[in-house]
Design a protein around this motif. Structure first.
Motif, mmCIF file in Angstrom:
data_model
loop_
_atom_site.group_PDB
_atom_site.id
_atom_site.type_symbol
_atom_site.label_atom_id
_atom_site.label_comp_id
_atom_site.label_asym_id
_atom_site.label_seq_id
_atom_site.Cartn_x
_atom_site.Cartn_y
_atom_site.Cartn_z
ATOM 1 N N LYS A 332 38.907 38.961 44.508
ATOM 2 C CA LYS A 332 37.828 39.296 45.441
ATOM 3 C C LYS A 332 38.110 38.800 46.853
ATOM 4 O O LYS A 332 37.432 39.218 47.797
ATOM 5 N N ASP A 333 39.082 37.892 47.020
ATOM 6 C CA ASP A 333 39.405 37.384 48.346
ATOM 7 C C ASP A 333 40.854 36.915 48.359
ATOM 8 O O ASP A 333 41.559 36.987 47.346
ATOM 9 N N GLU A 334 41.302 36.433 49.531
ATOM 10 C CA GLU A 334 42.702 36.067 49.683
ATOM 11 C C GLU A 334 43.104 34.893 48.804
ATOM 12 O O GLU A 334 44.252 34.825 48.334
ATOM 13 N N LEU A 335 42.202 33.951 48.554
ATOM 14 C CA LEU A 335 42.537 32.801 47.724
ATOM 15 C C LEU A 335 42.744 33.219 46.276
ATOM 16 O O LEU A 335 43.678 32.762 45.607
ATOM 17 N N GLN A 336 41.893 34.080 45.780
ATOM 18 C CA GLN A 336 42.096 34.597 44.422
ATOM 19 C C GLN A 336 43.366 35.440 44.336
ATOM 20 O O GLN A 336 44.062 35.418 43.308
ATOM 21 N N ALA A 337 43.688 36.158 45.409
ATOM 22 C CA ALA A 337 44.879 37.004 45.408
ATOM 23 C C ALA A 337 46.152 36.202 45.185
ATOM 24 O O ALA A 337 47.134 36.717 44.628
ATOM 25 N N LYS A 338 46.161 34.941 45.582
ATOM 26 C CA LYS A 338 47.336 34.090 45.405
ATOM 27 C C LYS A 338 47.603 33.802 43.930
ATOM 28 O O LYS A 338 48.703 33.408 43.556
ATOM 29 N N PHE A 339 46.575 33.990 43.103
ATOM 30 C CA PHE A 339 46.710 33.764 41.665
ATOM 31 C C PHE A 339 46.439 35.051 40.896
ATOM 32 O O PHE A 339 45.838 35.040 39.831
ATOM 33 N N SER A 340 46.902 36.147 41.488
ATOM 34 C CA SER A 340 46.784 37.463 40.874
ATOM 35 C C SER A 340 48.151 38.135 40.863
ATOM 36 O O SER A 340 48.646 38.565 41.901
ATOM 37 N N MET A 341 48.765 38.230 39.693
ATOM 38 C CA MET A 341 50.032 38.933 39.591
ATOM 39 C C MET A 341 49.864 40.382 40.020
ATOM 40 O O MET A 341 50.731 40.964 40.690
ATOM 41 N N GLU A 342 48.732 40.961 39.657
ATOM 42 C CA GLU A 342 48.488 42.371 39.969
ATOM 43 C C GLU A 342 48.471 42.604 41.487
ATOM 44 O O GLU A 342 49.064 43.566 41.988
ATOM 45 N N PHE A 343 47.788 41.735 42.227
ATOM 46 C CA PHE A 343 47.762 41.897 43.684
ATOM 47 C C PHE A 343 49.149 41.725 44.277
ATOM 48 O O PHE A 343 49.559 42.493 45.158
ATOM 49 N N CYS A 344 49.875 40.703 43.827
ATOM 50 C CA CYS A 344 51.199 40.420 44.398
ATOM 51 C C CYS A 344 52.150 41.601 44.223
ATOM 52 O O CYS A 344 52.897 41.954 45.146
ATOM 53 N N ILE A 345 52.109 42.218 43.057
ATOM 54 C CA ILE A 345 52.952 43.388 42.810
ATOM 55 C C ILE A 345 52.465 44.575 43.645
ATOM 56 O O ILE A 345 53.264 45.307 44.253
ATOM 57 N N ARG A 353 56.500 43.813 51.701
ATOM 58 C CA ARG A 353 56.566 42.403 52.086
ATOM 59 C C ARG A 353 55.273 41.737 51.619
ATOM 60 O O ARG A 353 54.282 42.415 51.326
ATOM 61 N N ALA A 354 55.294 40.393 51.584
ATOM 62 C CA ALA A 354 54.103 39.651 51.168
ATOM 63 C C ALA A 354 54.150 38.279 51.824
ATOM 64 O O ALA A 354 54.630 37.308 51.247
ATOM 65 N N GLY A 355 53.654 38.222 53.057
ATOM 66 C CA GLY A 355 53.607 36.975 53.807
ATOM 67 C C GLY A 355 52.170 36.612 54.136
ATOM 68 O O GLY A 355 51.217 37.143 53.554
ATOM 69 N N LEU A 356 52.005 35.697 55.087
ATOM 70 C CA LEU A 356 50.662 35.251 55.452
ATOM 71 C C LEU A 356 49.777 36.409 55.913
ATOM 72 O O LEU A 356 48.573 36.418 55.656
ATOM 73 N N ASN A 357 50.368 37.376 56.580
ATOM 74 C CA ASN A 357 49.583 38.490 57.099
ATOM 75 C C ASN A 357 49.144 39.471 56.012
ATOM 76 O O ASN A 357 48.248 40.291 56.249
ATOM 77 N N GLU A 358 49.771 39.399 54.849
ATOM 78 C CA GLU A 358 49.383 40.281 53.741
ATOM 79 C C GLU A 358 48.358 39.619 52.821
ATOM 80 O O GLU A 358 47.613 40.308 52.117
ATOM 81 N N PHE A 359 48.326 38.299 52.779
ATOM 82 C CA PHE A 359 47.354 37.601 51.944
ATOM 83 C C PHE A 359 46.118 37.292 52.790
ATOM 84 O O PHE A 359 45.927 36.181 53.287
ATOM 85 N N THR A 360 45.303 38.312 52.952
ATOM 86 C CA THR A 360 44.075 38.200 53.744
ATOM 87 C C THR A 360 42.932 38.853 52.978
ATOM 88 O O THR A 360 43.151 39.685 52.090
ATOM 89 N N ASP A 361 41.713 38.483 53.346
ATOM 90 C CA ASP A 361 40.553 39.135 52.743
ATOM 91 C C ASP A 361 40.574 40.637 53.016
ATOM 92 O O ASP A 361 40.214 41.447 52.153
ATOM 93 N N ALA A 362 41.004 41.003 54.231
ATOM 94 C CA ALA A 362 41.028 42.417 54.592
ATOM 95 C C ALA A 362 41.974 43.205 53.697
ATOM 96 O O ALA A 362 41.663 44.331 53.275
ATOM 97 N N ALA A 363 43.135 42.618 53.381
ATOM 98 C CA ALA A 363 44.087 43.301 52.504
ATOM 99 C C ALA A 363 43.515 43.453 51.099
ATOM 100 O O ALA A 363 43.659 44.510 50.460
ATOM 101 N N VAL A 364 42.876 42.408 50.597
ATOM 102 C CA VAL A 364 42.294 42.457 49.256
ATOM 103 C C VAL A 364 41.230 43.543 49.159
ATOM 104 O O VAL A 364 41.074 44.181 48.112
ATOM 105 N N GLU A 365 40.527 43.783 50.245
ATOM 106 C CA GLU A 365 39.421 44.749 50.238
ATOM 107 C C GLU A 365 39.867 46.191 50.469
ATOM 108 O O GLU A 365 39.050 47.120 50.343
ATOM 109 N N ARG A 366 41.147 46.402 50.768
ATOM 110 C CA ARG A 366 41.627 47.757 51.029
ATOM 111 C C ARG A 366 41.546 48.627 49.770
ATOM 112 O O ARG A 366 41.875 48.178 48.671
#
Length: 471
Positions: A332-345, A353-366
């Motif tokens: 649901k947010d960037e912090l949860q995304a860090k512990f989501s294999m599905e999001f990372c893939i 790529r997957a850096g600081l700019n990709e782990f954001t709330d905005a990216a998770v909500e896309r």
């Protein structure tokens, strides 16, 4: 002595004697250089972490304490505060994006995630107390190395139950790292160092239920702060039990139900953990268990010219312990995304790529990210299970619209000792993190150069005055 059972070994004394008796000249040259990479990495993460949401809240808390100036640098915070609070803030910053280094396991019953993030608790405590006592660079490095060594060997020794039932080793074992670093720089004797360790054991805490929230980096900051407090109070003459590690009501028994004496007794510095089995420095700001899969997925994308629009389905298979940490399947947010294999893939397939700019709330909500996540199945795989829990074996199968299946496997990710980052690669990561925090490139380059020759510094001042402000 039976494995995972407490013993009568004077383990706490052994640890304290190792800390007190080890000198800077005892550090092997290769261990020193490995330490510099992790120190540089940690400083860059403290900078990027200082502009995170947690950084804002930590500074708000320090403002409300209204304690005035102190001796230790708040990295990226524009001020100095008391050592304990600098250790806390900088520890939170280093771990804020889950982008910091990770210890590797040795024994096959060691869940990879059981072990700890070594630098986040050790470095902030070492830096804060080094500023307090005006220590030179070589003594900072020694204190940091000792903290990492004790932290990692304790994590390796404690029974696997510690992690499996919910403890976060960075918060628990990391507290000993802070205490060791502080005790060394305060030049405490063996008896006083034992008391510092004992106080650290009573403060050690952190529960994995908080993974994917701000409280996970809070664990790292609190561990570093608690270690500084333990060392300082011990130096005042505060009393504590002398056998906190091995006692029947001590740390190993209470927190793990036992420990393996052979994993720690006689093993400190023999070999140094940074050398063998080593630590992983992360190329992505996500949980370490995602990194083998991310490394292999990125390789497959690049080698096969895979485009997100052509992907029908992805299967990611791991051992049964990895989903125990990667718990957010629909983040649901960037912090949860860090512990989501599905999001990372998914984000790798969409962005490459997957850096600081990709782990954001905005990216998770896309919407395209959510749609791609639905195409990713994260499952337990028999092959990965058989490989052992000390590995992070990850198997990937990508089904494409044209009927092809592209498969791959990885046991470790980029940045691990099997695929290490060079100092120059870590420096590039540092520059990215410094830029993310708003630091100009010239200042960042000066910090990279100072860390490469850290043993030559007469004090921390040339380094910390560049770290205190980011703009």
């Amino acid at each position: 002595m039976d494995k995972h059972q407490a013993s009568d070994v004077e383990l706490t004394r052994y640890v304290a004697e190792f800390v007190v008796n080890t000198r800077a000249n005892d550090l092997p040259a290769d261990v020193i250089e490995l330490g510099k990479k992790s120190i540089l990495d940690g400083l860059g993460l403290a900078l990027s972490g200082s502009v995170s949401k947690t950084g804002d809240l930590v500074r708000r808390h320090l403002d409300e304490l209204n304690l005035g100036a102190g001796a230790a640098t708040l990295i990226g915070g524009g001020r100095k505060v008391a050592p304990r609070f600098a250790a806390f803030a900088n520890g939170v910053g280093i771990h804020a994006d889950d982008y910091d280094d990770t210890q590797l396991a040795v024994a096959k019953d060691r869940v990879y995630g059981l072990l700890t993030h070594p630098t986040a608790p050790a470095l902030p405590a070492a830096l804060a107390v080094a500023e307090l006592v005006n220590a030179p660079g070589r003594e900072l490095m020694l204190a940091y190395q000792l903290g990492v060594e004790v932290e990692c060997k304790i994590a390796e020794a404690i029974a696997p139950r510690h992690y499996q039932t919910g403890f976060h080793a960075t918060g628990t074992c990391g507290t000993f790292a802070g205490a060791v670093a502080g005790a060394k720089l305060l030049a405490l004797d063996v008896a006083t160092t034992r008391r510092a360790l004992s106080m650290a054991g009573s403060q050690s805490a952190g529960l994995r239920e908080n993974f994917g929230t701000m409280t996970k980096p809070f664990h790292a900051g609190r561990a570093s702060e608690s270690g500084v407090v333990a060392a300082q109070f011990a130096s005042y003459g505060w009393t504590a039990a002398p056998r906190i590690l091995e006692a029947p009501r001590g740390f190993f028994s209470a927190a793990g139900g036992g420990y393996d004496p052979a994993a720690i007794f006689g093993k400190l510095g023999a070999p140094w953990t940074l050398f063998d089995p080593g630590v992983s420095i992360k190329p992505h700001p996500s949980g370490s268990l995602t990194h083998p899969g991310m490394t292999e997925m990125l390789r497959l994308i690049q080698a096969n010219g895979i485009h997100a629009k052509d992907v029908r389905h992805v299967r990611v298979g791991t051992n049964s312990n990895m989903p125990n940490a990667l718990i957010h399947h629909r983040p649901k947010d960037e912090l949860q995304a860090k512990f989501s294999m599905e999001f990372c893939i998914a984000i790798l397939l969409l962005e490459g790529r997957a850096g600081l700019n990709e782990f954001t709330d905005a990216a998770v909500e896309r919407e395209d990210v959510k749609a791609m996540i639905e195409k990713v199945d994260f499952v337990i795989d028999d092959v990965a299970e058989a490989a052992g829990y000390h590995l992070m074996t990850t198997l990937i199968d990508i089904d494409l619209a044209d009927g092809r299946r592209i498969s791959g496997r990885a046991d470790f990710g980029k940045g691990s000792p099997a695929m290490p980052m060079s100092y120059d690669e870590v420096a590039r990561k540092f520059h990215e993190n410094a830029e993310f925090a708003g630091m100009d490139r010239n200042t960042a380059s000066e910090i990279v150069e100072l860390v490469s020759g850290l043993e030559k510094l007469d004090s921390m001042e040339p380094l910390t005055r560049r770290l205190i402000r980011i703009a």
